[in-house]
Write an enzyme that holds these catalytic residues in place. Structure first.
Site, PDB file in Angstrom:
ATOM      1  N   ASP A  78       0.827  -1.208   0.000  1.00 50.41           N
ATOM      2  CA  ASP A  78       0.000   0.000   0.000  1.00 50.41           C
ATOM      3  C   ASP A  78       0.856   1.252   0.000  1.00 50.41           C
ATOM      4  O   ASP A  78       2.032   1.233   0.369  1.00 50.41           O
ATOM      5  CB  ASP A  78      -0.964   0.008   1.192  1.00 50.41           C
ATOM      6  N   GLU A 140       0.054  -1.317   5.705  1.00 43.18           N
ATOM      7  CA  GLU A 140       1.144  -0.895   6.592  1.00 43.18           C
ATOM      8  C   GLU A 140       1.031   0.589   6.907  1.00 43.18           C
ATOM      9  O   GLU A 140       1.304   1.027   8.028  1.00 43.18           O
ATOM     10  CB  GLU A 140       2.500  -1.198   5.929  1.00 43.18           C
TER      11      GLU A 140
END
Length: 388
Positions: A78, A140
């Site tokens: 991400d 994350e």
């Protein structure tokens, strides 16, 4: 080893990875599908670990024999949003200008993922004695939310690896510790009334301001009592309020106000101890508001908890990463949080080392220097040799 073909493959992977908009609020499944197809094309089976609604997934895979002593390359898929940032090129198109490659995620951290994918064919066709494991996670950037479910499966399914290398941007220098991060969401529910008749309602915004002021005082206290021998910059735990939402009109007592704050703590500092007085204040405010309006009150929920990553200078991961990176410097720590603490907590010998600088992460016109990419290629080539 001739790395020219690996470099070409890594650039092709980076171009594809950047093109996937994997902003944390959105799905990462298109990128995961691309990685699965690539691995499958080289005869490598991979395993998804999906989130609760199936919109996101971690992915892990093993290349080589299922024996102990392998190396895990870990990275998140991400990226942070580009909303409101002034980019001079399309953030989801890899663009080279001079000695820099621009695009969202180039350094944080799709550059590392591209390098990891580029050596898969070398490892898959070679006679490696120990395996390479890939571990790609989701979410994350919003609190290291995705990795724990994958790490549980790695503990269960993998022969014990020698090391986990988390490829956060460190300028290809070995980083041996990071702060932990915990975050909380606070929701204040008030009772609407005309703003001239404050005795008939409760403004959620006004209560929230009182609570946020208390957090500000806690943050000031952490700075005042900093351990100046700490290797971190800043040396103390830090507390910041990142999101505030509340109210509907200037002349209405706000019905609801929500804010989210995070606390970043060095190893050995207990975040719950720091926040305990604030939780007591929230409970007191909740009781006072509910006494007047039972449908109102204060709710505080811990939304993430990522452990700190403690220095272990004699660990196998530290020794391996320093050899691969050609790094003989002193131990380094960073103030940001990553998944390294989660791997370490699960019993894995762990280190952080990846291309790019954290100073470029999250910025408009995020970039990765070509020289850093080349250093990453050399690191991966040495890793391939170390597995043989």
């Amino acid at each position: 080893m001739d790395t020219s073909h690996i470099a070409t493959a890594a650039l092709a992977h980076l171009e594809r990875l950047i093109a996937f908009d994997t902003t944390s609020r959105d799905s990462n499944l298109a990128l995961i599908g691309y990685v699965e197809a690539f691995l499958g094309g080289h005869g490598v089976a991979s395993h998804r670990v999906s989130n609760a609604d199936g919109r996101k997934a971690n992915l892990y895979a093993t290349i080589g024999p299922a024996v102990p002593g392998g190396v895990v390359l870990s990275g998140h898929t991400d990226v942070v949003p580009v909303d409101g940032q002034n980019w001079t090129s399309d953030p989801f198109t890899l663009t080279r200008r001079g000695d820099r490659m621009y695009g969202r995620g180039t350094c944080d951290m799709k550059g590392f993922l591209a390098l990891a994918l580029a050596i898969v064919p070398e490892v898959a066709r070679g006679q490696v004695a120990r395996p390479l494991h890939l571990a790609f996670s989701y979410d994350e950037e919003v609190g290291c939310l995705g990795a724990p479910s994958m790490i549980r499966e790695l503990v269960r399914d993998l022969p014990p690896p020698l090391a986990v290398i988390v490829g956060e941007p460190t300028n290809m220098e070995v980083v041996s510790g990071h702060k932990g991060i915990s975050s909380w969401r606070v929701v204040v529910r008030g009772h609407e009334a005309h703003s001239s008749l404050t005795h008939l309602g409760v403004s959620a915004n006004m209560v929230a301001v009182k609570l946020m002021h208390a957090l500000s005082e806690i943050a000031d206290g952490l700075e005042r009592h900093a351990d100046h021998n700490s290797p971190y910059h800043p040396p103390h735990a830090t507390l910041t309020i990142g999101v505030v939402k509340g109210g509907t009109a200037v002349n209405i007592l706000a019905r609801e106000c929500e804010f989210i704050f995070d606390l970043r703590t060095p190893a050995g500092t207990d975040p719950q101890t720091i926040i305990a007085p604030f939780e007591l204040l929230c409970a007191a405010e909740d009781k006072a508001i509910r006494a007047r309006f039972p449908d109102a009150g204060v709710e505080i929920v811990r939304r993430s908890s990522t452990p700190s990553f403690a220095l272990k200078p004699d660990s196998p991961a530290e020794a391996l990463a320093r050899r691969l990176a050609g790094d003989n410097g002193s131990a380094r720590v960073v103030s940001y949080a990553a998944e390294a603490g989660q791997f370490q907590e699960a019993g894995f010998s762990t280190i952080i080392c990846g291309p790019g600088s954290i100073e470029q992460a999250h910025q408009p016109d995020e970039y990765l220097e070509v020289a850093q990419f080349e250093r990453g290629l050399a690191f991966m080539a040495r890793l391939d040799e170390a597995l043989r």
